[in-house]
Design a protein around this motif. Structure first.
Motif, PDB file in Angstrom:
ATOM      1  N   ARG A  49       0.831  -1.206   0.000  1.00  0.00           N
ATOM      2  CA  ARG A  49       0.000   0.000   0.000  1.00  0.00           C
ATOM      3  C   ARG A  49       0.866   1.257   0.000  1.00  0.00           C
ATOM      4  NH1 ARG A  49      -4.482  -0.594   4.615  1.00  0.00           N
ATOM      5  NH2 ARG A  49      -4.615   1.643   4.125  1.00  0.00           N
ATOM      6  N   ARG A  50       0.335   2.308  -0.595  1.00  0.00           N
ATOM      7  CA  ARG A  50       1.059   3.573  -0.654  1.00  0.00           C
ATOM      8  C   ARG A  50       1.328   4.090   0.761  1.00  0.00           C
ATOM      9  NH1 ARG A  50      -0.781   8.630  -4.480  1.00  0.00           N
ATOM     10  NH2 ARG A  50       1.253   9.682  -4.501  1.00  0.00           N
ATOM     11  N   GLY A  51       2.563   4.544   0.980  1.00  0.00           N
ATOM     12  CA  GLY A  51       2.914   5.124   2.267  1.00  0.00           C
ATOM     13  C   GLY A  51       3.129   4.113   3.363  1.00  0.00           C
ATOM     14  N   HIS A  63       3.572   2.484 -12.832  1.00  0.00           N
ATOM     15  CA  HIS A  63       2.767   2.153 -11.660  1.00  0.00           C
ATOM     16  C   HIS A  63       1.777   3.257 -11.351  1.00  0.00           C
ATOM     17  CE1 HIS A  63       5.569   4.871  -9.560  1.00  0.00           C
ATOM     18  NE2 HIS A  63       4.619   4.962  -8.636  1.00  0.00           N
ATOM     19  N   ARG A  64       0.780   2.898 -10.558  1.00  0.00           N
ATOM     20  CA  ARG A  64      -0.177   3.836  -9.976  1.00  0.00           C
ATOM     21  C   ARG A  64      -0.696   3.199  -8.694  1.00  0.00           C
ATOM     22  NH1 ARG A  64      -5.906   3.201 -12.233  1.00  0.00           N
ATOM     23  NH2 ARG A  64      -6.003   1.040 -12.952  1.00  0.00           N
ATOM     24  N   TRP A  65      -1.557   3.908  -7.990  1.00  0.00           N
ATOM     25  CA  TRP A  65      -2.109   3.415  -6.729  1.00  0.00           C
ATOM     26  C   TRP A  65      -3.624   3.340  -6.888  1.00  0.00           C
ATOM     27  CZ3 TRP A  65       1.917   2.139  -3.643  1.00  0.00           C
ATOM     28  CH2 TRP A  65       3.132   2.785  -3.875  1.00  0.00           C
ATOM     29  N   GLU A  78       8.618   8.020  -8.235  1.00  0.00           N
ATOM     30  CA  GLU A  78       7.855   9.273  -8.306  1.00  0.00           C
ATOM     31  C   GLU A  78       8.715  10.453  -7.847  1.00  0.00           C
ATOM     32  OE1 GLU A  78       3.662   7.059  -7.065  1.00  0.00           O
ATOM     33  OE2 GLU A  78       4.610   8.490  -5.701  1.00  0.00           O
ATOM     34  N   ALA A  91       7.634   4.657  -4.825  1.00  0.00           N
ATOM     35  CA  ALA A  91       7.648   6.023  -4.306  1.00  0.00           C
ATOM     36  C   ALA A  91       8.914   6.762  -4.720  1.00  0.00           C
ATOM     37  CB  ALA A  91       7.522   6.000  -2.778  1.00  0.00           C
ATOM     38  N   LEU A 111      -0.607  -0.802  -4.615  1.00  0.00           N
ATOM     39  CA  LEU A 111       0.305  -0.617  -5.736  1.00  0.00           C
ATOM     40  C   LEU A 111      -0.163  -1.429  -6.942  1.00  0.00           C
ATOM     41  CD1 LEU A 111       3.030   0.429  -6.896  1.00  0.00           C
ATOM     42  CD2 LEU A 111       4.080  -1.657  -5.980  1.00  0.00           C
ATOM     43  N   SER A 141       6.800  -1.054  -2.859  1.00  0.00           N
ATOM     44  CA  SER A 141       6.127   0.244  -2.732  1.00  0.00           C
ATOM     45  C   SER A 141       7.126   1.363  -2.475  1.00  0.00           C
ATOM     46  CB  SER A 141       5.072   0.190  -1.615  1.00  0.00           C
ATOM     47  OG  SER A 141       5.659  -0.080  -0.361  1.00  0.00           O
ATOM     48  N   GLN A 155      -5.324   2.419  -1.610  1.00  0.00           N
ATOM     49  CA  GLN A 155      -4.141   2.799  -2.384  1.00  0.00           C
ATOM     50  C   GLN A 155      -3.125   1.657  -2.490  1.00  0.00           C
ATOM     51  OE1 GLN A 155      -3.527   6.552  -3.716  1.00  0.00           O
ATOM     52  NE2 GLN A 155      -5.504   5.541  -3.957  1.00  0.00           N
TER      53      GLN A 155
END
Length: 612
Positions: free
Chosen positions: A212-214, A308-310, A261, A258, A317, A254, A315
Motif C-alpha cells: 500500500r502507498r505510504g 505504476h499507480r495506486w 515518483e 515512491a 500498488l 512500494s 491505495q
C-alpha cells in the motif's frame, strides 16, 4: 528450518529508546583507545557489506576476511559502532556491556580467519547518544590511520542516524570508508548504508500492508536533510534487511515505486538482504560476493520501464514490468547498468513481453481467494454473484477439506454477507459428504485453512470428482486459501506458519526444495499461492515459476481474491502479484536458496483485470 542458525540467547537485543529488551553481559578489557589520526588519503574504492540480520558465523567471517585483506601491517584493527542501540540513560551501562560483548564476538570471528602472523583487535566506539557523537574524542578510533574495518551493530536505524548524522563521528566514518576501510553492518546497521533509508513501517502498517502507498517510513536524505542514512551511503541502492525472513518484498516494491515518483522516473534499485546473509557493495558500482545462509533480492523499476499507480480506497500498488533478480553466490550485479552476471556470463536480459491472463475451466463464476476469513468484502461480492445466478433453488454449500470448524467459520461469513437462502455444511470424511450433488446449489464454497490437514482430501479421487462437478455444474464457486492453491496447477502440503515459526518458514520458502509440490486439479492454468503477504510466502511464488517457467504464478494476498468469469480475471479487493518467469534463468545456490535472473513482476489492485 531452511538452515537458519539462531543467535544464542546470551546475545540479546539492545535496549533502545523504543523499548527493546536488553540482556547485559559484561566483557572486560575492551576500551576506546586514542590513536594517530587517519591522514587525508587518496580516494579508494569504497567497500560496504550490508548484512540482513544476526551475527552468524558466515557473515562475521566474511567481514573479518575483508578486513584482513585490507590490513597492511600485523594488526587487523576493527572499530564497532553501537549507535543503533540508543541511549535512554537507565540502560546506558547495560548497552555498553552488550556492545562490548558484540565487539569481542566480531574480533573473535576475525581472529578465526586471520592469516598467520597477524592478529585482530576490536575496539568499541562509545557512540550511543548525540553528545557522544559530537565529542570528537569518542570517535578517535575511527580516525586511526591503521583502521581496517568498521562494524555497525543492529538495533534501530532511526536512532542510529539521530545519533550520527552531521557529527564528527559520521565525518570520521566517511573519511575512513573513502580511504578504503571496510564498512559492514547488520540489520539496522545495513539500513544506514544507503543514503535514502527505510526507517521501518509507517504507523500500524506491516507486511500485510506492504504493497500500500505510504506503508514505508522513508528518510530520503534530500539535500541537507539529516533524516537519512549515512552521508556516504549508497545512492544507487535502497537497502532493506531481514528481507526474506520478514516478508518485506511488498515494502520494498512500494518504496521503490515512491522513489520512482520522487526522482522523476530514475529510482535506485531496491536491495533486500536476508537474515544471516550479506553482499559486498564495491564503490557503489557493483553488488558482488553474496555470503551467508540465504540470498539477496533486487527490485528494479527502470530496466523494463516499469509503470505504476495506486488503486482503490486503500491505495494498493498497481505496477507493470518490475524486474526482479535473486542474487546468490557467484553472481555480480552492476548498479549502473543493472546487468546481472553469473559465473561471468550475462543472464536475465529479458524484454518484459506481454502475457495472456490465466483462464479457468469452470461453467460459471470462479473466485480464488487468498484467505478471506479476516474480512468481508470478497465474500460479499461472491454472495452477490450467487444471488444473481437466477438459480431456482437458492442453496449454498460450504465444503471444507480440513475440519468442521473451518466449514462453520465460512458459513458464518456467508450469513454475515446477507445470504438468506438455505445453507448446507459438509466436511471431507464426515457424514455423507461424498453423496453431495453440486447441481442442487447456486453456489459452492470449497474452503480450507490447513494444507497439511487438507492433503488427504486433495488426494482423494471422490473429493476431486466432487470439486470438478461443482466447477462444471454450479453457477458460482469460491475456493479459498489452500483450496485455491489446489485448483491451480500445483499446490504445497507444507504447513502454514504459526506465531513461533513465521520467520523460519519465510526463509525456507526461498529454498528450491521447500514446497514439495503436488499436482493441483488444473482448473486454472497457473500456480496459486494464497496469503502471500500475511504468511510471508514470496519465496513460494518465485519457486513456482522456477519449476514451471511457462506458467504464471499468482500470489493472492489475504483478504483478496481473483474472480474468473466473462472477460479477463479481475481482482476483488486487496492485491494480487503475478510472476512471469518465461524468459528468466533460475538455479539452486550451494546453500539451497533459489537464484534467479530476469523474473518480471506485476501487481494489481482492487477492480483491476489481470493483463500486461
Amino acid at each position: 528450518m531452511g538452515g537458519l542458525t539462531k543467535t544464542p540467547r546470551a546475545s540479546a537485543a539492545p535496549r533502545t529508546t523504543r523499548g527493546r529488551l536488553l540482556l547485559a553481559v559484561a566483557v572486560a578489557g575492551l576500551t576506546l583507545a586514542s590513536s594517530p589520526t587517519l591522514a587525508a588519503a587518496p580516494a579508494a574504492p569504497t567497500v560496504m557489506m550490508p548484512t540482513g540480520g544476526g551475527y552468524e558465523v558466515e557473515t562475521l567471517d566474511a567481514f573479518g576476511k575483508a578486513a584482513v585483506d585490507r590490513a597492511t601491517d600485523a594488526t587487523v584493527d576493527l572499530v564497532v559502532v553501537p549507535s543503533a542501540y540508543g541511549d535512554d540513560l537507565p540502560s546506558r551501562a547495560e548497552n555498553i556491556a552488550l556492545a562490548r560483548e558484540r565487539t569481542a564476538e566480531i574480533a573473535a570471528a576475525c581472529t578465526a580467519v586471520v592469516t598467520p602472523g597477524k592478529r585482530c583487535v576490536g575496539r568499541l566506539a562509545i557512540l550511543l547518544n548525540r553528545q557522544d557523537a559530537l565529542r570528537a574524542a569518542n570517535s578517535a578510533a575511527l580516525r586511526d590511520a591503521s583502521l581496517d574495518g568498521i562494524y555497525v551493530l543492529g538495533g534501530d536505524q532511526g536512532i542510529a542516524m539521530k545519533v550520527l548524522a552531521n557529527s564528527p563521528a559520521e565525518e570520521a566514518m566517511a573519511a575512513a570508508v573513502r580511504a578504503g576501510v571496510v564498512l559492514a553492518g547488520t540489520s539496522a546497521g545495513a539500513a544506514v548504508e544507503s543514503r535514502s533509508m527505510i526507517n521501518g513501517y509507517r504507523g500500524d502498517f506491516g507486511p500485510a500492508q506492504g504493497l500500500r502507498r505510504g506503508s514505508t517510513l522513508m528518510w530520503w536524505g534530500d539535500g541537507d536533510d539529516p533524516q537519512r542514512g549515512l552521508v556516504f551511503g549508497s545512492q544507487r541502492a535502497i537497502y532493506d534487511q531481514h528481507f526474506y525472513q520478514r516478508g518485506r518484498f511488498g515494502r520494498s516494491l512500494s518504496t521503490i515505486a515512491a522513489a520512482d515518483e520522487r526522482l522523476g522516473g530514475k529510482s535506485p534499485v531496491g536491495v533486500g538482504v536476508d537474515y544471516a546473509t550479506g553482499v559486498v557493495n564495491y564503490a557503489d558500482r557493483q553488488l558482488t560476493q553474496v555470503f551467508g545462509q540465504s540470498g539477496v533480492g533486487i527490485i528494479d523499476f527502470e530496466s523494463l520501464g516499469a509503470t505504476h499507480r495506486w488503486v482503490g480506497t486503500e491505495q494498493w500498488l498497481s505496477a507493470r514490468r518490475v524486474k526482479v533478480n535473486l542474487l546468490t553466490e557467484n553472481t555480480s550485479y552492476d548498479l549502473r547498468t543493472r546487468v546481472l552476471t553469473r559465473g561471468g556470463d550475462v543472464v536475465g536480459q529479458v524484454s518484459g513481453r506481454s502475457w495472456s491472463a490465466p483462464t479457468a475451466a469452470a461453467g460459471g463464476v470462479l473466485y480464488l481467494g487468498g484467505g478471506v476469513l479476516g474480512g468481508n468484502k470478497v465474500i460479499n461480492a461472491f454472495i452477490a454473484d450467487a444471488s444473481d445466478t437466477g438459480a431456482e433453488n437458492s442453496r449454498v454449500l460450504v465444503l471444507a477439506a480440513d475440519t468442521r470448524g473451518t466449514a462453520t467459520a465460512y458459513a458464518d461469513k456467508v450469513k454475515q454477507a446477507g445470504w438468506r437462502g438455505h445453507l448446507d455444511i459438509a466436511t471431507f470424511g464426515r457424514g455423507n459428504w461424498a453423496d453431495i450433488d453440486p447441481a442442487r446449489y447456486a453456489a459452492v464454497l470449497l474452503v480450507a485453512v490447513s494444507p497439511t490437514q487438507s492433503a488427504r482430501a486433495f488426494a482423494d479421487s471422490r473429493f476431486q470428482s466432487l470439486v470438478r462437478k461443482s466447477l462444471d455444474q454450479t453457477p458460482a464457486v469460491f475456493a479459498d486459501g489452500p483450496a485455491a492453491a489446489y485448483l491451480g496447477a500445483r499446490w504445497s502440503p507444507q504447513s502454514r506458519p504459526n506465531g513461533d515459526d513465521y520467520e523460519d518458514k519465510a526463509v525456507a520458502a526461498f529454498r528450491v526444495d521447500e514446497a514439495s509440490w503436488r499436482p493441483g486439479i488444473g482448473a486454472v492454468n497457473a500456480t496459486i499461492v494464497p496469503a502471500i503477504n500475511t504468511d510471508y510466502q514470496w519465496g513460494r511464488v518465485f519457486n513456482a515459476v522456477a519449476v514451471a517457467p511457462g506458467q504464471l504464478a499468482l500470489g493472492v494476498s489475504a483478504g483478496s481474491a481473483v474472480r474468473f468469469g466473462a472477460g479477463a480475471p479481475r481482482v476483488v479487493d486487496g492485491s494480487v502479484v503475478v510472476i512471469d518467469g518465461r524468459d528468466a534463468v533460475t538455479w539452486a545456490a550451494a546453500n539451497g536458496t533459489l537464484g534467479a535472473a530476469g523474473l518480471v513482476l506485476d501487481t494489481f489492485g482492487p477492480g483491476e483485470t489481470l493483463r500486461r
